[in-house]
Design a protein around this motif. Structure first.
Motif, PDB file in Angstrom:
ATOM      1  N   ASN A  47       8.320   5.528  -0.738  1.00  0.00           N
ATOM      2  CA  ASN A  47       8.885   4.380  -0.022  1.00  0.00           C
ATOM      3  C   ASN A  47       8.590   3.046  -0.709  1.00  0.00           C
ATOM      4  O   ASN A  47       8.826   1.992  -0.155  1.00  0.00           O
ATOM      5  CB  ASN A  47       8.326   4.337   1.411  1.00  0.00           C
ATOM      6  N   HIS A  48       8.023   3.131  -1.911  1.00  0.00           N
ATOM      7  CA  HIS A  48       7.583   1.943  -2.647  1.00  0.00           C
ATOM      8  C   HIS A  48       6.663   1.076  -1.794  1.00  0.00           C
ATOM      9  O   HIS A  48       6.771  -0.147  -1.756  1.00  0.00           O
ATOM     10  CB  HIS A  48       8.783   1.111  -3.136  1.00  0.00           C
ATOM     11  N   ARG A  49       5.713   1.734  -1.097  1.00  0.00           N
ATOM     12  CA  ARG A  49       4.800   1.006  -0.217  1.00  0.00           C
ATOM     13  C   ARG A  49       3.352   1.219  -0.616  1.00  0.00           C
ATOM     14  O   ARG A  49       2.449   0.840   0.126  1.00  0.00           O
ATOM     15  CB  ARG A  49       4.976   1.468   1.250  1.00  0.00           C
ATOM     16  N   PRO A  51       0.032   0.431  -2.671  1.00  0.00           N
ATOM     17  CA  PRO A  51      -0.477  -0.715  -3.427  1.00  0.00           C
ATOM     18  C   PRO A  51      -0.511  -0.472  -4.938  1.00  0.00           C
ATOM     19  O   PRO A  51      -1.118   0.488  -5.404  1.00  0.00           O
ATOM     20  CB  PRO A  51      -1.902  -0.898  -2.873  1.00  0.00           C
ATOM     21  N   MET A  52       0.148  -1.342  -5.672  1.00  0.00           N
ATOM     22  CA  MET A  52       0.156  -1.344  -7.140  1.00  0.00           C
ATOM     23  C   MET A  52       0.569  -0.010  -7.764  1.00  0.00           C
ATOM     24  O   MET A  52       0.005   0.425  -8.774  1.00  0.00           O
ATOM     25  CB  MET A  52      -1.217  -1.782  -7.662  1.00  0.00           C
ATOM     26  N   GLN A  53       1.531   0.658  -7.150  1.00  0.00           N
ATOM     27  CA  GLN A  53       1.996   1.926  -7.719  1.00  0.00           C
ATOM     28  C   GLN A  53       2.750   1.664  -9.021  1.00  0.00           C
ATOM     29  O   GLN A  53       3.285   0.565  -9.229  1.00  0.00           O
ATOM     30  CB  GLN A  53       2.889   2.655  -6.712  1.00  0.00           C
ATOM     31  N   PRO A  54       2.831   2.683  -9.927  1.00  0.00           N
ATOM     32  CA  PRO A  54       3.577   2.489 -11.174  1.00  0.00           C
ATOM     33  C   PRO A  54       5.075   2.330 -10.895  1.00  0.00           C
ATOM     34  O   PRO A  54       5.544   2.663  -9.812  1.00  0.00           O
ATOM     35  CB  PRO A  54       3.331   3.790 -11.946  1.00  0.00           C
ATOM     36  N   ARG A  55       5.774   1.835 -11.893  1.00  0.00           N
ATOM     37  CA  ARG A  55       7.237   1.766 -11.789  1.00  0.00           C
ATOM     38  C   ARG A  55       7.810   3.176 -11.842  1.00  0.00           C
ATOM     39  O   ARG A  55       7.281   4.025 -12.556  1.00  0.00           O
ATOM     40  CB  ARG A  55       7.813   1.022 -13.004  1.00  0.00           C
ATOM     41  N   TYR A  56       8.923   3.413 -11.124  1.00  0.00           N
ATOM     42  CA  TYR A  56       9.643   4.687 -11.250  1.00  0.00           C
ATOM     43  C   TYR A  56      10.277   4.735 -12.643  1.00  0.00           C
ATOM     44  O   TYR A  56      10.690   3.685 -13.143  1.00  0.00           O
ATOM     45  CB  TYR A  56      10.771   4.785 -10.210  1.00  0.00           C
ATOM     46  N   PRO A  57      10.398   5.875 -13.281  1.00  0.00           N
ATOM     47  CA  PRO A  57       9.916   7.178 -12.845  1.00  0.00           C
ATOM     48  C   PRO A  57       8.450   7.381 -13.258  1.00  0.00           C
ATOM     49  O   PRO A  57       8.024   6.840 -14.289  1.00  0.00           O
ATOM     50  CB  PRO A  57      10.821   8.154 -13.605  1.00  0.00           C
ATOM     51  N   PHE A  58       7.706   8.140 -12.474  1.00  0.00           N
ATOM     52  CA  PHE A  58       6.337   8.485 -12.858  1.00  0.00           C
ATOM     53  C   PHE A  58       5.967   9.817 -12.202  1.00  0.00           C
ATOM     54  O   PHE A  58       6.671  10.299 -11.312  1.00  0.00           O
ATOM     55  CB  PHE A  58       5.356   7.379 -12.458  1.00  0.00           C
ATOM     56  N   VAL A  59       4.866  10.373 -12.673  1.00  0.00           N
ATOM     57  CA  VAL A  59       4.394  11.659 -12.141  1.00  0.00           C
ATOM     58  C   VAL A  59       3.330  11.374 -11.081  1.00  0.00           C
ATOM     59  O   VAL A  59       2.298  10.794 -11.391  1.00  0.00           O
ATOM     60  CB  VAL A  59       3.810  12.540 -13.266  1.00  0.00           C
ATOM     61  N   LEU A 239       4.556   1.790   7.138  1.00  0.00           N
ATOM     62  CA  LEU A 239       5.303   2.506   6.091  1.00  0.00           C
ATOM     63  C   LEU A 239       6.750   2.037   5.988  1.00  0.00           C
ATOM     64  O   LEU A 239       7.292   1.920   4.891  1.00  0.00           O
ATOM     65  CB  LEU A 239       5.259   4.020   6.370  1.00  0.00           C
ATOM     66  N   HIS A 240       7.370   1.792   7.144  1.00  0.00           N
ATOM     67  CA  HIS A 240       8.791   1.442   7.118  1.00  0.00           C
ATOM     68  C   HIS A 240       9.049  -0.052   7.316  1.00  0.00           C
ATOM     69  O   HIS A 240      10.179  -0.458   7.586  1.00  0.00           O
ATOM     70  CB  HIS A 240       9.549   2.276   8.156  1.00  0.00           C
ATOM     71  N   ASP A 241       8.009  -0.864   7.181  1.00  0.00           N
ATOM     72  CA  ASP A 241       8.204  -2.317   7.265  1.00  0.00           C
ATOM     73  C   ASP A 241       9.103  -2.788   6.127  1.00  0.00           C
ATOM     74  O   ASP A 241       9.126  -2.190   5.051  1.00  0.00           O
ATOM     75  CB  ASP A 241       6.859  -3.046   7.132  1.00  0.00           C
ATOM     76  N   LEU A 246       2.570  -5.799  -0.034  1.00  0.00           N
ATOM     77  CA  LEU A 246       1.309  -6.533   0.125  1.00  0.00           C
ATOM     78  C   LEU A 246       1.189  -7.198   1.501  1.00  0.00           C
ATOM     79  O   LEU A 246       0.071  -7.444   1.980  1.00  0.00           O
ATOM     80  CB  LEU A 246       1.252  -7.611  -0.981  1.00  0.00           C
ATOM     81  N   VAL A 247       2.340  -7.457   2.130  1.00  0.00           N
ATOM     82  CA  VAL A 247       2.333  -8.269   3.364  1.00  0.00           C
ATOM     83  C   VAL A 247       1.382  -7.717   4.435  1.00  0.00           C
ATOM     84  O   VAL A 247       0.546  -8.457   4.959  1.00  0.00           O
ATOM     85  CB  VAL A 247       3.782  -8.449   3.894  1.00  0.00           C
ATOM     86  N   PRO A 248       1.467  -6.415   4.778  1.00  0.00           N
ATOM     87  CA  PRO A 248       0.541  -5.938   5.816  1.00  0.00           C
ATOM     88  C   PRO A 248      -0.929  -6.038   5.415  1.00  0.00           C
ATOM     89  O   PRO A 248      -1.788  -6.248   6.274  1.00  0.00           O
ATOM     90  CB  PRO A 248       0.944  -4.473   6.019  1.00  0.00           C
TER      91      PRO A 248
END
Ligand code: NAP
Length: 333
Positions: A47-49, A51-59, A239-241, A246-248
C-alpha cells in the motif's frame, strides 16, 4: 528464484523472477533460504505505507532462516552447512541471499526452520517489548492488542510467562486460541474495549502493547494505571489513510510530545508512552538467541497458521490481509 513486489496494489502485484543471488563477497556469506515470514510490513509495503520502503520494484521479505552454502573472503565464526537466521527488512523472499556474516544468528539444532522463522522478527519484537521496553513484572496486568496475530500471540505468551495477567483483543473466532495462550480475550469488533478493560482491571493496566496507532493511542493511554507504559509499535489503523505515509507518525510524535510535557509538569501520574521499532544489530542478535532458547525449550511456541511454498507468497499475503490467520504465515523452500 525471487518474489518481486512490482507496484502498489494487491497481492497480484507480486511477480516471480528467475534471478539468482550473486557469489558472496568479502565478509559475506551466501545462504539458501529455508523459510521466511509473511508480515504486516509487506501489507503496508503493498500500500506504499511502510516507513522509508524502497522504490518499486523490490524483493520483500523481512526475515529468514537458511543454510550457509558458501563463504566470501575473511569470514570467520560461520561454516558451510550452518543453519542461520537474519533480519533483512526487505529481500528475504528469495531462494538464495547474500548478506554480511555479522548479521547471522545461529539456529539451534533440531529447531524446525519454519518455527524458527515465525520466531525471528516477531519473537524479538515481542521479547524486547515485554522484557526491555515495558519490563513486565509478576503481578502486573497488561493489554495486548491483536493478541491473535503473529506478534500478538508471542506477546501474550511472554507476558504470561513474566507473571502478568494478560487481556488480549482479537476477533471472536480467535478467542479460543487467545484463551489457550493464557489471556482473557476481548472482541474489538463488537465490544467497547475500553469499558471491558476497565471492568477487568479497575485500577488500569500496567502496560498496553498497541500496534493500531491513530486514535487508538489516546484510548490506550487512558487505560494506563499510575506508572504504566504505552508501547506503540505500529500504525495498522492508518493503512488506508490518504496522503504521505509519514503523516500518522507525525501525529503520533505530537501526541507523545504532549504526554511527555505533561509528565515534565508532574501531571502524568508516572504514565509514559513510547514507540518500539525492531532493528538489526547486536541487541537484535542477542535477543534472538534468547528467543530461540525459549522456543527450543518449549517455553515459547510461535503458532504457525499456514506453511506455503515461496512461490505462493501472494496467497500468504492474501490470507494475512483477509484476517484469516491466527499466528504466523511462513514461506518455505
Ligand atoms: N515496530 C516494530 O518493530 C514491529 C515489528 C513487527 C510487527 N510490527 C507491527 O505489528 C503489527 C502486527 O503484525 P503481525 O505481522 O503480527 O500482523 P498480523 O499477524 O496480521 O496480526 C495483526 C493482528 O491485529 C489484529 N487487529 C486488526 N484490527 C484490530 C483492531 N482494530 N483492534 C485490535 N486488533 C486488531 C488482528 O486480529 P484478528 O485477526 O483477531 O481480527 C490480528 O491478530 C503490525 O501493525 C506491524 O506493523 C511492528
Amino acid at each position: 528464484m525471487e518474489i518481486v513486489l512490482t507496484d502498489r496494489g494487491g497481492p497480484e502485484k507480486l511477480r516471480i523472477d528467475d534471478t539468482d543471488a550473486p557469489a558472496a563477497g568479502r565478509g559475506e556469506v551466501r545462504v539458501r533460504v529455508l523459510a521466511s515470514g509473511v508480515s504486516f510490513a509487506e501489507v503496508q509495503m503493498l500500500n506504499h505505507r511502510y516507513p522509508m520502503q524502497p522504490r518499486y520494484p523490490f524483493v520483500p521479505g523481512y526475515d529468514l532462516v537458511g543454510e550457509v552454502t558458501s563463504l566470501g573472503q575473511d569470514v570467520t565464526g560461520v561454516a558451510v552447512g550452518d543453519r542461520v537466521a537474519a533480519l533483512m527488512v526487505t529481500g528475504a523472499w528469495r531462494t538464495h541471499v547474500v548478506l554480511k556474516a555479522d548479521r547471522l544468528v545461529p539456529v539451534p539444532d533440531g529447531l524446525d526452520a519454519g518455527v524458527a522463522a515465525a520466531a525471528t522478527m516477531n519473537g524479538v519484537t515481542a521479547w524486547q517489548m515485554v522484557h526491555r521496553t515495558a519490563a513486565v513484572r509478576p503481578g502486573q496486568t497488561v493489554l495486548v492488542h491483536g493478541a491473535s496475530g503473529g506478534v500478538g500471540t508471542l506477546l501474550v505468551q511472554l507476558a504470561v510467562a513474566a507473571g502478568a495477567t494478560v487481556l488480549g483483543t482479537a476477533s471472536s473466532s480467535k478467542h479460543e486460541a487467545v484463551r489457550a495462550l493464557g489471556a482473557t480475550p476481548i472482541d474489538y469488533r463488537t465490544e467497547d474495549v475500553a469499558a471491558r478493560v476497565r471492568q477487568l482491571a479497575p485500577g488500569g493496566v500496567d502496560a498496553v502493547f498497541d500496534h493500531l496507532g491513530g486514535d487508538s493511542l489516546r484510548v490506550s493511554y487512558d487505560l494506563l494505571a499510575d506508572g504504566g507504559i504505552l508501547v506503540n509499535y505500529g500504525s495498522a489503523t492508518t493503512l488506508h489513510d490518504k496522503g504521505h505515509w509519514l503523516v500518522p507518525y507525525l501525529a503520533t510524535m505530537r501526541r507523545f510530545a504532549s504526554w511527555w510535557l505533561r509528565g515534565l509538569a508532574g501531571r502524568a501520574r508516572g504514565r509514559r508512552a513510547t514507540f518500539y521499532y525492531v532493528k538489526p544489530g547486536a541487541a537484535f542478535n542477542s535477543a534472538l538467541a534468547q528467543v530461540y532458547r525459549l522456543v527450543a525449550a518449549g517455553e515459547l511456541v510461535p503458532p504457525i497458521d499456514k506453511r506455503l511454498p515461496l512461490a505462493e507468497a501472494a496467497e500468504g499475503l492474501r490470507l494475512l490481509m483477509d484476517g484469516k490467520a491466527t499466528g504466523k504465515i511462513v514461506l518455505e523452500a
